[in-house]
Design a protein around this motif. Structure first.
Motif, PDB file in Angstrom:
ATOM      1  N   GLY A 220      48.658  54.964  78.721  1.00 52.85           N
ATOM      2  CA  GLY A 220      47.797  55.214  77.549  1.00 52.85           C
ATOM      3  C   GLY A 220      48.280  56.380  76.708  1.00 52.85           C
ATOM      4  O   GLY A 220      47.496  57.108  76.109  1.00 52.85           O
ATOM      5  N   LEU A 221      49.607  56.590  76.670  1.00 52.73           N
ATOM      6  CA  LEU A 221      50.144  57.761  75.959  1.00 52.73           C
ATOM      7  C   LEU A 221      50.704  57.433  74.572  1.00 52.73           C
ATOM      8  O   LEU A 221      51.312  58.288  73.952  1.00 52.73           O
ATOM      9  N   TYR A 222      50.485  56.217  74.100  1.00 51.56           N
ATOM     10  CA  TYR A 222      50.890  55.936  72.726  1.00 51.56           C
ATOM     11  C   TYR A 222      49.790  56.400  71.788  1.00 51.56           C
ATOM     12  O   TYR A 222      48.632  56.030  71.935  1.00 51.56           O
ATOM     13  N   ALA A 223      50.155  57.260  70.847  1.00 54.62           N
ATOM     14  CA  ALA A 223      49.160  57.793  69.909  1.00 54.62           C
ATOM     15  C   ALA A 223      49.110  56.911  68.670  1.00 54.62           C
ATOM     16  O   ALA A 223      50.037  56.140  68.404  1.00 54.62           O
ATOM     17  N   ALA A 224      48.030  57.045  67.927  1.00 52.34           N
ATOM     18  CA  ALA A 224      47.876  56.246  66.703  1.00 52.34           C
ATOM     19  C   ALA A 224      48.857  56.695  65.619  1.00 52.34           C
ATOM     20  O   ALA A 224      49.330  55.883  64.821  1.00 52.34           O
ATOM     21  N   GLU A 225      49.195  58.019  65.603  1.00 50.72           N
ATOM     22  CA  GLU A 225      50.062  58.511  64.519  1.00 50.72           C
ATOM     23  C   GLU A 225      51.520  58.558  64.970  1.00 50.72           C
ATOM     24  O   GLU A 225      51.827  58.942  66.095  1.00 50.72           O
ATOM     25  N   ASP A 226      52.404  58.190  64.036  1.00 54.16           N
ATOM     26  CA  ASP A 226      53.840  58.199  64.311  1.00 54.16           C
ATOM     27  C   ASP A 226      54.330  59.591  64.716  1.00 54.16           C
ATOM     28  O   ASP A 226      55.160  59.730  65.610  1.00 54.16           O
ATOM     29  N   GLU A 227      53.810  60.625  64.027  1.00 56.25           N
ATOM     30  CA  GLU A 227      54.311  61.978  64.292  1.00 56.25           C
ATOM     31  C   GLU A 227      54.030  62.392  65.741  1.00 56.25           C
ATOM     32  O   GLU A 227      54.870  63.023  66.386  1.00 56.25           O
ATOM     33  N   LYS A 228      52.879  61.992  66.245  1.00 58.29           N
ATOM     34  CA  LYS A 228      52.541  62.342  67.634  1.00 58.29           C
ATOM     35  C   LYS A 228      53.452  61.604  68.619  1.00 58.29           C
ATOM     36  O   LYS A 228      53.899  62.180  69.613  1.00 58.29           O
ATOM     37  N   ASN A 229      53.724  60.327  68.331  1.00 57.81           N
ATOM     38  CA  ASN A 229      54.640  59.580  69.200  1.00 57.81           C
ATOM     39  C   ASN A 229      56.040  60.175  69.171  1.00 57.81           C
ATOM     40  O   ASN A 229      56.705  60.298  70.200  1.00 57.81           O
ATOM     41  N   LEU A 230      56.451  60.538  67.964  1.00 60.25           N
ATOM     42  CA  LEU A 230      57.771  61.147  67.817  1.00 60.25           C
ATOM     43  C   LEU A 230      57.842  62.445  68.630  1.00 60.25           C
ATOM     44  O   LEU A 230      58.825  62.702  69.342  1.00 60.25           O
TER      45      LEU A 230
END
Ligand code: ZN
Length: 438
Positions: free
Chosen positions: A375-385
Motif C-alpha cells: 500500500g505504498l503507492y501514493a496518489a501524487e507522482d512527486e511522492k512516488n518519485l
C-alpha cells in the motif's frame, strides 16, 4: 516546510512585526563593544529568552588579543558661539565616534575639522565610525552640515570614560535531545543601526524563543557578542567544547528588502552549506549563494584555520552592497517586518533540514520492493518519485539531503517518503559499529 505548519502563527507574518518592534525598542541605545549600552540591550533580550550574561575583565588575554577597557558615555556635543548644540549625541548616538576619549575644549574650526567625519558622496547621511583600538576622539555629521559651518571657535565636550571594566556578552542555550549543537552568532555592538545589526539581534531572540517551544534533536546556542573581540573571547573561553558544534550561522543584515544571501563556510561543503543551498534553491525567490571569503563578520573567527567550524553567514543584501550600510540611512525605515519574517522562516527551514537529515539503508536492495502489496503507492507522482529515489540511494552512503539535492525534490517530501518506508520496515537508519546512529 513542515516546521511552519507545526508552529502556526509563530513563523507567520506577525513574527516580523514582533521582531521589528523589539528592534525599535533597542534602536536608541548607545551600544559599543563594551559598556552599559550592551548590558542594557541584554537586559531587554532577557525579558524574552533565558539569557546568561558573562563579564570578562579588561586585560584578559584571548589568543592574540586583549579584552579592551570598558567605554561608557553620558553626553557629547559641539556648541557654536551662541551656545547652541549643533551636533548633539542626545539626538543620535552616531554623532560620536564610538570609543572616543573624553574631551573638553574650545577649538577653532580648522582644528576641530581634524576630528570630524562626513560622507562627501552621501552628503545628507551621518557615518558610523569607531576608534576601538586607537586612542582618539571624533564626531560624525552630514557633509552638508560640515559645509555650512562658519569659521570661529567651537565648544567640544565628550563626557565619556574609558577604564578597566569588562566585556559583556550574552548566551542563550536551548537544550535539545542531543548535545550536538547549532550555533547562532550575532554581533550586537552597533549603536543606532537597524539592519547591521539589530536585525540579527531581533531574529536570534525570536528564534531562540521559538526553538525552545518544542523538543528538537539538536541543542541551540545563541551568542550575543561584540563583533570580532567577542567571538575571539568566546572561542578562547570555550575551546574545549567546540567539537559539539555541528553547524552554525552568523546572522547579520537580515532585515532589508533584498533577497537572501548565504555565504558558505570555509569548508564549502559542510552540511549547513548544503542545507542552506537547498532552502534557497527551493524558495519562491531563490537566494544568492556566495563562497567563503575571510572578510565580513564573525564567520572570520569561527572559520579561522585553527577552528574551521561549519559556520556560514545568513544575510539579505551583503554589507557594502547597499549605500545605507554603516550610515544614519540604516534606520528603522530601512528594514521591514516582511523581510524579517521571511528571514525568520528561511533560517527555521535551514534548521529543519538539519534536524531531519538522516542516512538510511534499504533492507531490500535487490530489485525494487513490491510497493503495491504494501500500500505504498501514493496518489501524487512527486511522492512516488521521492519513494523510488529514497529506496535507490539509501545505501548507507547518501543522506536524505543528498537525495533531495540529486532528485531536485523538496527535502520535506523526501523526508516524508523515508518516514513511511522506515515504518514499513523497508529502511533502517545507518548505525555505526557500536550500534550508535551516525
Ligand atoms: Zn557593522
Amino acid at each position: 516546510m513542515n516546521l511552519n505548519d507545526q508552529s502556526g502563527s509563530a513563523s507567520g507574518p506577525e513574527i516580523g512585526v514582533e521582531i521589528h518592534s523589539l528592534m525599535t525598542e533597542l534602536f536608541p541605545i548607545c551600544r559599543s563593544i563594551t559598556g552599559d549600552g550592551f548590558r542594557k540591550t541584554l537586559g531587554i533580550l532577557g525579558r524574552h529568552i533565558p539569557l546568561t550574561v558573562h563579564e570578562v575583565p579588561s586585560g584578559t588575554r584571548v589568543f592574540d588579543w586583549t579584552v579592551p577597557k570598558e567605554w561608557n558615555i553620558r553626553d557629547a556635543f559641539i556648541k557654536d558661539r551662541k551656545g547652541k548644540r549643533i551636533v548633539d549625541f542626545q539626538r543620535s548616538n552616531l554623532h560620536v565616534v564610538s570609543y572616543s576619549l573624553p574631551v573638553r575644549a574650545i577649538l577653532p574650526l580648522a582644528e576641530l575639522k581634524r576630528h570630524l567625519h562626513t560622507l562627501p558622496g552621501q552628503p545628507d547621511l551621518v557615518p558610523y565610525k569607531t576608534a576601538y583600538y586607537s586612542e582618539d576622539w571624533g564626531f560624525c555629521l552630514s557633509h552638508r552640515q560640515l559645509l555650512g559651518l562658519e569659521e570661529g571657535d567651537y565648544e567640544v565636550v565628550i563626557d565619556s570614560t574609558l577604564e578597566d571594566g569588562s566585556l559583556t556578552y550574552g548566551e542563550s542555550y536551548v537544550k535539545g535531545a542531543t548535545e550536538d549543537e547549532i550555533l547562532v552568532s550575532i554581533h550586537a555592538c552597533h549603536p543606532s543601526l537597524a539592519n547591521d545589526n539589530l536585525s540579527g539581534v531581533g531574529l536570534a531572540t525570536m528564534l531562540a524563543r521559538h526553538l525552545g517551544s518544542a523538543e528538537r534533536r539538536f541543542s541551540y546556542r545563541f551568542l550575543f557578542i561584540p563583533g570580532t573581540i567577542g567571538a575571539i573571547t568566546w572561542l578562547c573561553l570555550n575551546e574545549g567544547k567546540l567539537g559539539k558544534i555541528k553547524a552554525g550561522l552568523v546572522v547579520a543584515g537580515a532585515g532589508d528588502g533584498g533577497d537572501v544571501t548565504y555565504q558558505r563556510s570555509r569548508r564549502g561543503d559542510a552540511e549547513i552549506d548544503w542545507a542552506a543551498a537547498h532552502v534557497l534553491g527551493h524558495a519562491a525567490r531563490p537566494g544568492r549563494l556566495l563562497d567563503f571569503r575571510p572578510y565580513g563578520y564573525d564567520e572570520r573567527q569561527y572559520c579561522s584555520p585553527g577552528f574551521d567550524l561549519p559556520v556560514g553567514r545568513f544575510s539579505r543584501t551583503p554589507f557594502g552592497e547597499y549605500p545605507e550600510y554603516h550610515t544614519s540611512g540604516d534606520d528603522m525605515t530601512f528594514v521591514s517586518a516582511g523581510s524579517l519574517a521571511d528571514s525568520f522562516r528561511k533560517i527555521l527551514d535551514i534548521f529543519e533540514v538539519l534536524e531531519g537529515n538522516r542516512t538510511y539503508r534499504n533492507v531490500n536492495p535487490k530489485g525494487e520492493p513490491q510497493l503495491g502489496r504494501r500500500g505504498l503507492y501514493a496518489a501524487e507522482d512527486e511522492k512516488n518519485l521521492a519513494t523510488l529515489w529514497v529506496l535507490n540511494l539509501s545505501d548507507g552512503g547518501h543522506s536524505l539531503l543528498d537525495i533531495a539535492e540529486r532528485s531536485a525534490l523538496p527535502f520535506e517530501t523526501v523526508r516524508e517518503a523515508a518516514r513511511i518506508l522506515e515504518k514499513a520496515g523497508l529502511l533502517v537508519e545507518r548505525t555505526g559499529p557500536d550500534g550508535v546512529k551516525t
